[in-house]
Design an enzyme around this catalytic site. Sequence first.
Site, short mmCIF file in Angstrom:
data_model
loop_
_atom_site.label_atom_id
_atom_site.label_comp_id
_atom_site.label_asym_id
_atom_site.label_seq_id
_atom_site.Cartn_x
_atom_site.Cartn_y
_atom_site.Cartn_z
N ALA A 49 0.84 -1.19 0.00
CA ALA A 49 0.00 0.00 0.00
C ALA A 49 0.88 1.24 0.00
O ALA A 49 2.06 1.20 0.36
CB ALA A 49 -0.92 -0.01 1.22
N GLU A 103 -1.48 -9.75 -0.66
CA GLU A 103 -2.90 -9.93 -0.37
C GLU A 103 -3.72 -9.94 -1.67
O GLU A 103 -4.68 -10.71 -1.79
CB GLU A 103 -3.38 -8.82 0.56
CG GLU A 103 -2.79 -8.96 1.96
CD GLU A 103 -3.06 -7.77 2.85
OE1 GLU A 103 -3.66 -7.96 3.92
OE2 GLU A 103 -2.66 -6.64 2.48
N GLY A 105 0.00 -5.39 0.63
CA GLY A 105 -1.20 -5.46 -0.19
C GLY A 105 -0.98 -6.18 -1.51
O GLY A 105 -1.93 -6.71 -2.09
N GLU A 156 3.93 -5.85 7.40
CA GLU A 156 3.22 -4.78 8.11
C GLU A 156 3.66 -4.58 9.55
O GLU A 156 3.60 -3.46 10.07
CB GLU A 156 1.70 -5.04 8.06
CG GLU A 156 1.05 -4.74 6.72
CD GLU A 156 1.15 -5.86 5.72
OE1 GLU A 156 0.54 -5.77 4.65
OE2 GLU A 156 1.87 -6.86 6.01
#
Length: 265
Positions: free
Chosen positions: A71, A119, A116, A139
């Site tokens: 992200a 993911e 992300g 993260e």
Amino acid sequence: MAFQYQNIKLENKENGLWILTLNRPEALNALNTSLMNEMADAIRQLSEMSFDDVKALIITGSGDKAFVAGADIKEMMDLNEDQAMQFAKRGQSIFHELNLLKIPVIAAVNGFALGGGLELALACDFIVASENAKFGLPEVSLGLIPGFGGTVRLTRAVGIRKARELIYTGEMLNAAQAFELGLLSSVVPQSELINTVVKKIEMILSRSPLAVAEAKKSINQAFDLETEVALQNEAEIFGALFNSFDANEGKKAFVEKRKPAFTGS
């Protein structure tokens, strides 16, 4: 046929095969709000097409360095707790809609798939990677947890104990290690990545499209019985962590390009 976007490319190659390319190579295809909104629109466009027009989807990244490097941290800096939870829910929702597409969706990972990015790949039906691909959910190094489904989907992909190890440490895996864990379907030279995925799709499309769609539905139902509860919990934790000292320190250290000094608070 192609749609016009700023941060992604959505192209119809032939015979109902579409390729969605994340197209922010200057930012290693990091997921910002504009890109995510465009991705959501692209998924909606595909979901509304007839099977004659859309039969399969490949997702990949622009350039030779990254699928998606994560992200966009700079964009996340000023979110409050509620905004952070809504940010997580937005990402979860887009990836969930991707997962619900009735067509086969294959991630062609051509470099870094971190945060992300991993993911997103996990929300696809399966993953084919180039030899230079790297995978991880880092993260915790920002004082956060994965917020777009990572704690749920990685656990279901590799098992609870390995998922704990990878998420607690933020460790990065190379393509060979990810393949050994069963995270990837195959690993190929980067020059052969898209052609390999296209050949796999051609094999799938030679089967009954209805049977494939129903098989996907059945598999999703088997794994999604408790997903919404798990995703809600993940989003709440993500939001609650967001204004902790460690999260603020992790974000600031990332932007300032220094090592964070975490306190556990």
